[in-house]
Design a protein around this motif. Sequence first.
Motif, mmCIF file in Angstrom:
data_model
loop_
_atom_site.group_PDB
_atom_site.id
_atom_site.type_symbol
_atom_site.label_atom_id
_atom_site.label_comp_id
_atom_site.label_asym_id
_atom_site.label_seq_id
_atom_site.Cartn_x
_atom_site.Cartn_y
_atom_site.Cartn_z
ATOM 1 N N SER B 94 42.035 48.831 44.547
ATOM 2 C CA SER B 94 42.257 49.807 45.516
ATOM 3 C C SER B 94 43.721 50.208 46.083
ATOM 4 N N SER B 95 44.019 51.339 46.561
ATOM 5 C CA SER B 95 45.194 51.639 46.832
ATOM 6 C C SER B 95 45.235 51.904 48.324
ATOM 7 N N PRO B 96 46.277 51.180 49.225
ATOM 8 C CA PRO B 96 46.370 51.305 50.563
ATOM 9 C C PRO B 96 47.060 52.709 51.178
ATOM 10 N N VAL B 97 47.454 53.280 49.915
ATOM 11 C CA VAL B 97 48.271 54.796 50.169
ATOM 12 C C VAL B 97 47.112 55.693 51.033
ATOM 13 N N ALA B 98 47.877 56.183 52.201
ATOM 14 C CA ALA B 98 46.988 57.174 53.021
ATOM 15 C C ALA B 98 46.456 58.361 52.288
ATOM 16 N N GLY B 99 45.343 58.683 52.347
ATOM 17 C CA GLY B 99 44.772 59.888 51.710
ATOM 18 C C GLY B 99 43.353 60.275 51.754
ATOM 19 N N PRO B 100 42.693 61.115 51.127
ATOM 20 C CA PRO B 100 41.179 61.612 51.584
ATOM 21 C C PRO B 100 40.360 60.249 50.952
ATOM 22 N N ARG B 101 40.769 59.385 50.047
ATOM 23 C CA ARG B 101 39.713 58.287 49.688
ATOM 24 C C ARG B 101 40.626 57.033 49.948
ATOM 25 N N THR B 102 41.237 56.897 50.776
ATOM 26 C CA THR B 102 42.175 55.568 50.828
ATOM 27 C C THR B 102 40.945 54.381 51.015
ATOM 28 N N GLY B 103 41.508 53.365 50.406
ATOM 29 C CA GLY B 103 40.538 52.191 50.318
ATOM 30 C C GLY B 103 39.513 51.996 49.572
ATOM 31 N N GLU B 104 39.155 53.179 48.730
ATOM 32 C CA GLU B 104 38.233 53.101 47.765
ATOM 33 C C GLU B 104 38.041 52.176 46.918
ATOM 34 N N LEU B 105 37.333 51.408 46.591
ATOM 35 C CA LEU B 105 37.159 50.340 45.543
ATOM 36 C C LEU B 105 36.676 50.789 44.193
ATOM 37 N N PHE B 106 37.665 50.641 43.245
ATOM 38 C CA PHE B 106 37.040 50.775 41.825
ATOM 39 C C PHE B 106 36.586 49.496 41.234
ATOM 40 N N PHE B 107 35.598 49.368 40.683
ATOM 41 C CA PHE B 107 34.878 48.176 40.279
ATOM 42 C C PHE B 107 34.930 48.279 38.788
ATOM 43 N N GLY B 108 35.318 46.873 38.343
ATOM 44 C CA GLY B 108 35.088 46.494 36.771
ATOM 45 C C GLY B 108 33.708 46.389 36.510
ATOM 46 N N GLU B 109 33.209 46.285 35.444
ATOM 47 C CA GLU B 109 31.750 46.339 34.831
ATOM 48 C C GLU B 109 30.958 45.005 35.155
ATOM 49 N N GLY B 110 32.026 43.796 35.544
ATOM 50 C CA GLY B 110 31.243 42.731 35.907
ATOM 51 C C GLY B 110 31.385 41.783 34.937
ATOM 52 N N SER B 111 31.435 40.437 35.466
ATOM 53 C CA SER B 111 31.281 39.309 34.368
ATOM 54 C C SER B 111 30.076 38.338 34.710
ATOM 55 N N ARG B 112 28.955 38.222 34.127
ATOM 56 C CA ARG B 112 27.824 37.489 34.541
ATOM 57 C C ARG B 112 28.168 35.842 34.110
ATOM 58 N N LEU B 113 28.205 34.978 35.103
ATOM 59 C CA LEU B 113 28.449 33.662 34.490
ATOM 60 C C LEU B 113 27.461 32.839 34.871
ATOM 61 N N THR B 114 26.968 32.122 33.694
ATOM 62 C CA THR B 114 25.935 30.853 33.811
ATOM 63 C C THR B 114 26.433 29.770 34.004
ATOM 64 N N VAL B 115 26.100 28.572 34.764
ATOM 65 C CA VAL B 115 26.857 27.328 34.705
ATOM 66 C C VAL B 115 25.560 26.422 34.565
ATOM 67 N N LEU B 116 25.656 25.771 33.341
ATOM 68 C CA LEU B 116 24.421 24.822 33.064
ATOM 69 C C LEU B 116 24.610 23.523 33.387
#
Lengths: 112, 116
Positions: B94-116
Amino acid sequence: ELKVEQNPLFLSMQEGKNYTIYCNYSTTSDRLYWYRQDPGKSLESLFVLLSNGAVKQEGRLMASLDTKARLSTLHITAAVHDLSATYFCAVDRGGSNYKLTFGKGTLLTVNP
Amino acid sequence: DVKVTQSSRYLVKRTGEKVFLECVQDMDHENMFWYRQDPGLGLRLIYFSYDVKMKEKGDIPEGYSVSREKKERFSLILESASTNQTSMYLCASSSPVAGPRTGELFFGEGSRLTVL
């Protein structure tokens, strides 16, 4: 410690009906965010609410923020199947780094 | 189009292995975050970084460390993986710069981890 509670956690509704998801939080904040997550996918930003009284609308979804009540609502109008997803609200903890605390999510299922 | 890319979508590791999860963003964001997502628990913040080489613990940092050597890259490290670290890991920026969508998080697709 900021706590964020969503309700309901599970919502099954019929197409064409209206409903509201509630997001309550425990400490003062005037920045709140709504996200959508489809099964097996990541989170997608829906709304950014940055002040008391803020209202945002996109299609059949409308979000509002009441900072005095520490409450945000996500209202669904005339639901359609494509809205089936999990919806999360997230509240900013304060400070300059925009760390968010998430609710547990509301799983919405829209049935034909 | 804004993008957060996580290097591995699915990983299977053995208990005790060292695990690296990589995340790269192309939005020139100062803030980067690692969350884990577990059923019934929502998203919980592990670590975040607000600048190169700067990091702060989130709510559940035990068993994890992070590295941010370049602005666009934020790595999560499991020094010795355990079965209770089986989870979906989400990187966000996210960007801390002030604006109409400040703090909005942009997510990656995720990593699914399995530990055996």
